[in-house]
Scaffold this motif. Structure first.
Motif, mmCIF file in Angstrom:
data_model
loop_
_atom_site.group_PDB
_atom_site.id
_atom_site.type_symbol
_atom_site.label_atom_id
_atom_site.label_comp_id
_atom_site.label_asym_id
_atom_site.label_seq_id
_atom_site.Cartn_x
_atom_site.Cartn_y
_atom_site.Cartn_z
ATOM 1 N N THR A 1 -34.802 12.072 -86.206
ATOM 2 C CA THR A 1 -34.136 11.411 -87.320
ATOM 3 C C THR A 1 -33.006 10.542 -86.781
ATOM 4 O O THR A 1 -32.283 10.947 -85.863
ATOM 5 C CB THR A 1 -33.588 12.438 -88.337
ATOM 6 O OG1 THR A 1 -33.044 11.736 -89.468
ATOM 7 C CG2 THR A 1 -32.504 13.320 -87.733
ATOM 8 N N LEU A 2 -32.886 9.340 -87.313
ATOM 9 C CA LEU A 2 -31.834 8.428 -86.884
ATOM 10 C C LEU A 2 -30.460 8.978 -87.258
ATOM 11 O O LEU A 2 -30.282 9.596 -88.314
ATOM 12 C CB LEU A 2 -32.016 7.055 -87.532
ATOM 13 C CG LEU A 2 -33.059 6.116 -86.915
ATOM 14 C CD1 LEU A 2 -33.264 4.899 -87.810
ATOM 15 C CD2 LEU A 2 -32.652 5.693 -85.511
ATOM 16 N N ILE A 3 -29.487 8.741 -86.393
ATOM 17 C CA ILE A 3 -28.100 9.097 -86.684
ATOM 18 C C ILE A 3 -27.471 7.938 -87.461
ATOM 19 O O ILE A 3 -27.523 6.796 -87.029
ATOM 20 C CB ILE A 3 -27.321 9.368 -85.387
ATOM 21 C CG1 ILE A 3 -27.886 10.613 -84.694
ATOM 22 C CG2 ILE A 3 -25.830 9.548 -85.671
ATOM 23 C CD1 ILE A 3 -27.267 10.910 -83.345
ATOM 24 N N ARG A 4 -26.867 8.262 -88.594
ATOM 25 C CA ARG A 4 -26.312 7.248 -89.480
ATOM 26 C C ARG A 4 -24.791 7.323 -89.496
ATOM 27 O O ARG A 4 -24.191 8.265 -88.964
ATOM 28 C CB ARG A 4 -26.902 7.389 -90.882
ATOM 29 C CG ARG A 4 -28.433 7.264 -90.858
ATOM 30 C CD ARG A 4 -29.061 7.215 -92.224
ATOM 31 N NE ARG A 4 -30.516 7.049 -92.087
ATOM 32 C CZ ARG A 4 -31.134 5.881 -91.970
ATOM 33 N NH1 ARG A 4 -30.413 4.759 -91.998
ATOM 34 N NH2 ARG A 4 -32.443 5.813 -91.842
ATOM 35 N N ASN A 5 -24.196 6.312 -90.100
ATOM 36 C CA ASN A 5 -22.731 6.256 -90.135
ATOM 37 C C ASN A 5 -22.127 7.489 -90.803
ATOM 38 O O ASN A 5 -21.079 7.985 -90.376
ATOM 39 C CB ASN A 5 -22.277 4.988 -90.862
ATOM 40 C CG ASN A 5 -22.570 3.726 -90.069
ATOM 41 O OD1 ASN A 5 -22.536 3.739 -88.833
ATOM 42 N ND2 ASN A 5 -22.852 2.635 -90.747
ATOM 43 N N ASP A 6 -22.760 7.986 -91.849
ATOM 44 C CA ASP A 6 -22.255 9.184 -92.524
ATOM 45 C C ASP A 6 -22.219 10.381 -91.575
ATOM 46 O O ASP A 6 -21.317 11.218 -91.659
ATOM 47 C CB ASP A 6 -23.117 9.520 -93.739
ATOM 48 C CG ASP A 6 -22.875 8.566 -94.899
ATOM 49 O OD1 ASP A 6 -21.848 7.861 -94.875
ATOM 50 O OD2 ASP A 6 -23.710 8.532 -95.822
ATOM 51 N N ASN A 7 -23.204 10.459 -90.687
ATOM 52 C CA ASN A 7 -23.258 11.589 -89.755
ATOM 53 C C ASN A 7 -22.071 11.595 -88.809
ATOM 54 O O ASN A 7 -21.438 12.640 -88.608
ATOM 55 C CB ASN A 7 -24.554 11.543 -88.940
ATOM 56 C CG ASN A 7 -25.805 11.638 -89.791
ATOM 57 O OD1 ASN A 7 -26.745 10.865 -89.629
ATOM 58 N ND2 ASN A 7 -25.835 12.578 -90.722
ATOM 59 N N ILE A 8 -21.746 10.437 -88.230
ATOM 60 C CA ILE A 8 -20.651 10.440 -87.254
ATOM 61 C C ILE A 8 -19.296 10.615 -87.937
ATOM 62 O O ILE A 8 -18.339 11.082 -87.309
ATOM 63 C CB ILE A 8 -20.670 9.183 -86.350
ATOM 64 C CG1 ILE A 8 -20.397 7.911 -87.142
ATOM 65 C CG2 ILE A 8 -21.991 9.085 -85.606
ATOM 66 C CD1 ILE A 8 -20.178 6.704 -86.252
#
Length: 316
Positions: free
Chosen positions: A146-153
């Protein structure tokens, strides 16, 4: 049957097969280079993860004569082959230490992915972009990521520069790079189809000194294929520490990098006998005729130079 009816029929039959403990949802997903695919997510009501299966290719198979029942059974088999990763309970962990070892990187084209990149932490690299993803699980059917998104970081409270440092450690370990001559690649493919190298007595030579590259024919170029052992998103291997430097030192030449797709690149030693215009034209022709839009990386070549240990864009 029109495509919209096909998608609804597949969804309805899967709901009937799986029962009320599963929730199915159709939605469009933005993929690489602006490609949009129709995904069917299947989530068990008590599961944190919803694997997505793309229906576009199934519709093409249906138009080619594959029955709906066969498609349903294939989707069910595919879904069964991707069990939810054990470390996931309520979605992605909020503690960064729980995902640190799973952070990997990919390389995509920046301009062609402006919309996608608006939601992703990324590092610009030449005219490309380094993006990050989590390796979740693997099975005989493939890999779950799964791609890492801005919300994740934001939740993890980590900067994208730290993601790069971590991913440059993790990715070569999980997906080691492999460089092979095109001759070896072809013979491996031939053996899978029942041919034997020894039956013809043919020998392959991967050393530059014994090759004579010429602009007149791509077949005369000493070509090498660089990818990772999985063959998936292997173009990112050009970012691995020392992979290009060591190979260039072995050949005692700078290297032309030919981006055949996001999954691999071709490498040939730099020589004045091969024009950059010729190689760029070759990349553009292959992109237009052989490589799907989703798999394209770039429309021009790059040059790795030993003197400064850097990759440069080559336009004509």
């Amino acid at each position: 049957m029109i495509y919209a009816t096909f998608m609804e029929m597949v969804s309805q039959q899967l709901r009937e097969k799986l029962g009320p403990e599963y929730r199915l949802e159709l939605h469009q997903i933005l993929k690489n280079n602006g490609v949009r695919l129709d995904g069917l997510s299947i989530r068990r009501t008590d599961a944190a993860l919803a694997p997505t299966i793309y229906l576009n290719s199934y519709y093409e198979q249906y138009q080619g004569g594959l029955g709906i029942d066969e498609i349903i059974e294939d989707i069910l088999r595919l879904f069964a082959d991707y069990p939810a990763p054990g470390f996931l309970t309520d979605g992605l962990p909020e503690q960064f230490d729980q995902v640190r070892s799973r952070i990997m990187l990919r390389l995509i084209h920046a301009e062609m992915n402006r919309e996608l990149l608006s939601d992703l932490p990324f590092i610009p690299y030449l005219d490309l972009a380094i993006v990050f993803y989590l390796f979740l699980e693997s099975s005989d059917a493939g890999q779950m990521t799964t791609l890492i998104r801005n919300d994740n970081i934001r939740i993890w409270n980590i900067k994208k520069e730290n993601l790069l440092r971590i991913a440059l450690d993790n990715t070569p370990q999980r997906y080691p790079a492999r460089i092979r001559s095109i001759e070896d690649v072809i013979w491996d493919m031939a053996k899978k189809h029942g041919f034997d190298n020894n039956q013809t007595g043919k020998e392959t030579d991967t050393h530059f000194e014994n090759d004579s590259p010429s602009e007149s024919s791509a077949n005369e170029l000493p070509l090498y294929l660089l990818s990772n052992i999985s063959g998936i998103y292997g173009a990112a291997c050009i970012l691995y520490p020392r992979i290009l430097k060591d190979f260039a030192d072995e050949l005692e030449r700078d290297l032309f990098i030919i981006p055949s797709s996001i999954h691999e690149v071709l490498i040939t030693p730099q020589t004045d006998e091969v024009s950059t215009e010729y190689l760029n034209q070759m990349v553009q022709n292959v992109n237009h005729t052989e490589v799907s839009l989703e798999d394209q990386l770039s429309d021009h070549i790059y040059l790795y130079t030993r003197a400064d240990d850097r990759i440069h864009m080559i336009h004509n």
